[in-house]
Design an enzyme around this catalytic site. Sequence first.
Site, PDB file in Angstrom:
ATOM      1  CD  GLN A 159      -3.073  -4.452   6.579  1.00  7.92           C
ATOM      2  OE1 GLN A 159      -2.989  -3.457   5.867  1.00  7.92           O
ATOM      3  NE2 GLN A 159      -3.788  -5.507   6.218  1.00  7.92           N
ATOM      4  CE  LYS A 194      -3.753  -2.500   2.227  1.00 11.30           C
ATOM      5  NZ  LYS A 194      -4.435  -2.874   3.470  1.00 11.30           N
ATOM      6  CG  ASP A 199      -9.074   0.047   5.218  1.00 10.81           C
ATOM      7  OD1 ASP A 199      -8.965  -0.256   4.013  1.00 10.81           O
ATOM      8  OD2 ASP A 199      -8.256  -0.298   6.088  1.00 10.81           O
TER       9      ASP A 199
END
Length: 291
Positions: A96, A52, A119
């Site tokens: 994460q 990412k 997200d």
Amino acid sequence: MQLLDGKKAAQAIRDELKIEVAQLAAEGKKIPHLAAILVGNNGASETYVAAKVKACDEAGFLSTLIRLEADTPEIRLLDQIEKLNNDPDVDGILVQLPLPSHIREENVINAIDPDKDVDGFHPVNIGRMVQGLPTFIPATPHGVMLLLEHFKIDTKGKHAVVVGRSNIVGRPMSILLSANTNPGNCTVTVCHSRTPDIKSFCLQADIIVAAIGKPEFITADMVKEGAIIVDVGITRVEDATKKSGFKLKGDVHFDSVAPKSSWITPVPGGVGPMTIAALLKNTYRSCALKN
Ligand code: NAP
């Protein structure tokens, strides 16, 4: 059979974003900035976060990677999120997952400012998605929709079977596919671990999205001729012939299912790169709203 090539589709999105970011820079405007938090050193999570951050760098975004020890108390992680919430330079915050078991995922998701929740896991953004309002759509199902769009897959009126009902993949996927959008407008069936005879549902599917985390669960005898297959699953399976000691397997038995399908995603190189492209799109959107 044709390949739903996620690498190719993701690259096209990333190239487009790169041009737009260069334009922002040329105009002296704010450049998108993603802050990623990694707690502990889970091998797969390290790989995903690194990918990412690399994608951000390549598209001309700013990125900050914050690493915390595996035994970091939940309160310290929440403090860190609060700092990022209050930092005007940061457009997107990503924590994460999965987190160490002493940290409650729900508290962490709820702590992120919904306006920086790239997200798309915050209940506010999930609610907006359900209502079809502009929002941050969870990156993986968003990536699947972008993939279908890129390859101009006609989904209208099709029967989609989503196998898996997690909050981050299966459930939002089912909502997006059933929405009055293009792609979308599917009739959706959701299967999960308590669904008896999943095969009977899959055999009726024009589109199967497999998101369960069970390697090669979907086999050729479960798939209708000409079906469109989207394999979200990624599992590390031991393989002594590989330098890393493992290989990646999807939820679909690719070799037997591919010849029956009209379109199919590979693993790797299918949904994975699209998840990253969707994350970048969400971060760009957050920045654009400020600009
Ligand atoms: P998850 O939270 O573990 O959810 C798995 C879902 O599958 C649950 O709804 C579970 O049902 C269902 N399930 C498990 N075993 C099943 C079975 N035998 N039959 C039917 N349903 C079953 O996983 P997730 O986060 O959604 O991720 C799913 C997979 O996608 C994993 O392999 C993950 O690594 C991968 N993934 C890939 C990406 C990407 O970028 N490509 C991103 C995210 C996740 P219950 O609800 O009944 O327990």
